[in-house]
Motif scaffolding. Structure first.
Motif, PDB file in Angstrom:
ATOM      1  N   ALA A 294      -7.472   0.467  -5.178  1.00 40.60           N
ATOM      2  CA  ALA A 294      -7.664  -0.968  -4.964  1.00 40.60           C
ATOM      3  C   ALA A 294      -6.695  -1.492  -3.905  1.00 40.60           C
ATOM      4  N   VAL A 295      -5.449  -1.048  -3.967  1.00 35.46           N
ATOM      5  CA  VAL A 295      -4.445  -1.478  -2.983  1.00 35.46           C
ATOM      6  C   VAL A 295      -4.859  -1.035  -1.578  1.00 35.46           C
TER       7      VAL A 295
ATOM      8  N   PRO B 108       0.429 -10.613  13.765  1.00 37.21           N
ATOM      9  CA  PRO B 108       1.493 -10.523  12.753  1.00 37.21           C
ATOM     10  C   PRO B 108       1.047 -11.164  11.433  1.00 37.21           C
ATOM     11  N   VAL B 109       1.701 -10.768  10.345  1.00 32.55           N
ATOM     12  CA  VAL B 109       1.363 -11.348   9.037  1.00 32.55           C
ATOM     13  C   VAL B 109       2.628 -11.558   8.218  1.00 32.55           C
ATOM     14  N   THR B 110       2.622 -12.626   7.454  1.00 30.75           N
ATOM     15  CA  THR B 110       3.667 -12.861   6.455  1.00 30.75           C
ATOM     16  C   THR B 110       3.034 -12.763   5.073  1.00 30.75           C
ATOM     17  N   LEU B 111       3.445 -11.747   4.331  1.00 26.68           N
ATOM     18  CA  LEU B 111       2.988 -11.616   2.943  1.00 26.68           C
ATOM     19  C   LEU B 111       3.903 -12.459   2.072  1.00 26.68           C
ATOM     20  N   ILE B 112       3.316 -13.307   1.244  1.00 27.02           N
ATOM     21  CA  ILE B 112       4.136 -14.081   0.309  1.00 27.02           C
ATOM     22  C   ILE B 112       3.767 -13.653  -1.105  1.00 27.02           C
TER      23      ILE B 112
ATOM     24  N   LEU C 202       5.377  -8.230  -7.744  1.00 29.28           N
ATOM     25  CA  LEU C 202       6.491  -7.449  -7.196  1.00 29.28           C
ATOM     26  C   LEU C 202       6.026  -6.115  -6.615  1.00 29.28           C
ATOM     27  N   PHE C 203       5.368  -5.311  -7.428  1.00 32.49           N
ATOM     28  CA  PHE C 203       4.940  -3.975  -6.973  1.00 32.49           C
ATOM     29  C   PHE C 203       3.749  -4.081  -6.025  1.00 32.49           C
ATOM     30  N   LEU C 204       2.839  -5.001  -6.319  1.00 34.04           N
ATOM     31  CA  LEU C 204       1.654  -5.165  -5.466  1.00 34.04           C
ATOM     32  C   LEU C 204       2.060  -5.524  -4.041  1.00 34.04           C
ATOM     33  N   THR C 205       3.001  -6.444  -3.894  1.00 28.81           N
ATOM     34  CA  THR C 205       3.441  -6.853  -2.562  1.00 28.81           C
ATOM     35  C   THR C 205       4.058  -5.671  -1.818  1.00 28.81           C
ATOM     36  N   ALA C 206       4.883  -4.921  -2.515  1.00 24.77           N
ATOM     37  CA  ALA C 206       5.518  -3.746  -1.892  1.00 24.77           C
ATOM     38  C   ALA C 206       4.471  -2.715  -1.483  1.00 24.77           C
TER      39      ALA C 206
END
Ligand code: IMP
Length: 190
Positions: free
Chosen positions: A27-28, A43-47, A54-58
């Motif tokens: 899925a990721v 460019p992108v900023t993930l928030i 926590l883990f999904l963003t990483a």
């Protein structure tokens, strides 16, 4: 060593697997590929929305192409307190550290349930004039919406159960599980 005195692990066992680590990884990978396609090299900023994403963003960040200019920021919101149900109140506990004005922003959220949290964040960040604002969620419970909310990237559709693991908690527990599990179902601790 597994402590036999831990009432959450024994004798009731640990929550049973709903989506295993490999299903999460698939899925990721799909989410990151879709985000990269839409960015088209910009460019992108993930928030990430703490603590659940926590883990999904990483993992999303590391699945984006190496040549992409990726920035990572976090917000913390509280909507549930320590309950397994929504209080209906969303509070911002920690804001981003960088401005989002003019940026391509992707909100990274663990799960959308009634939609109040994501709708709140879209309103908050959208008012700050980002160049683009998209939302990426790992789990969706679309049949639970109280507020209609646009989700650009959805990983998995979740059953109507309280889900823990891979960042999601119940009373701050179970975030560490490397899989997604149903809180109500128990199996023997491994
Ligand atoms: P919403 O505002 O109802 O859409 O809820 C979003 C937030 O509620 C998520 O970021 C989670 O923190 C929490 N949440 C909703 N459903 C679950 C669940 O099944 N397990 C753990 N947390 C959940």
């Amino acid at each position: 060593m597994a402590g036999t005195s831990n009432p959450d692990v024994t004798p009731g066992g640990v929550p049973a697997i709903l989506f295993d680590a490999s299903a999460i990884a698939d899925a990721v990978a799909r989410l990151a590929a879709a985000i990269a396609r839409d960015l088209a090299g910009e460019p992108v900023t993930l928030i990430g929305v703490l603590k659940g994403a926590l883990f999904l963003t990483a993992d999303i960040a590391r699945a984006l192409p190496a040549k992409t200019d990726v920035r990572i920021d976090f917000v913390t919101v509280s909507s549930y307190g320590n309950a397994a149900f929504s209080s209906g109140e969303v509070r911002l506990l920690k804001d981003t550290t960088e401005s989002v004005e003019g940026k391509n922003v992707v909100i990274v959220e663990d799960i959308v349930d009634n939609g109040l949290t994501l709708a709140y964040l879209q309103g908050l960040l959208g008012a700050r004039r980002p160049a683009t604002l998209r939302s990426c969620v790992l789990l969706d419970k679309p049949y639970r919406r109280l507020t209609p909310v646009a989700v650009d990237y959805t990983g998995l559709t979740a059953p109507d159960a309280f889900i823990v693991g891979y960042g999601l908690d119940y009373q701050e527990k179970y975030r560490h599980l490397p899989y997604l599990a149903r809180l109500e179902d128990r199996v023997s601790a491994g």
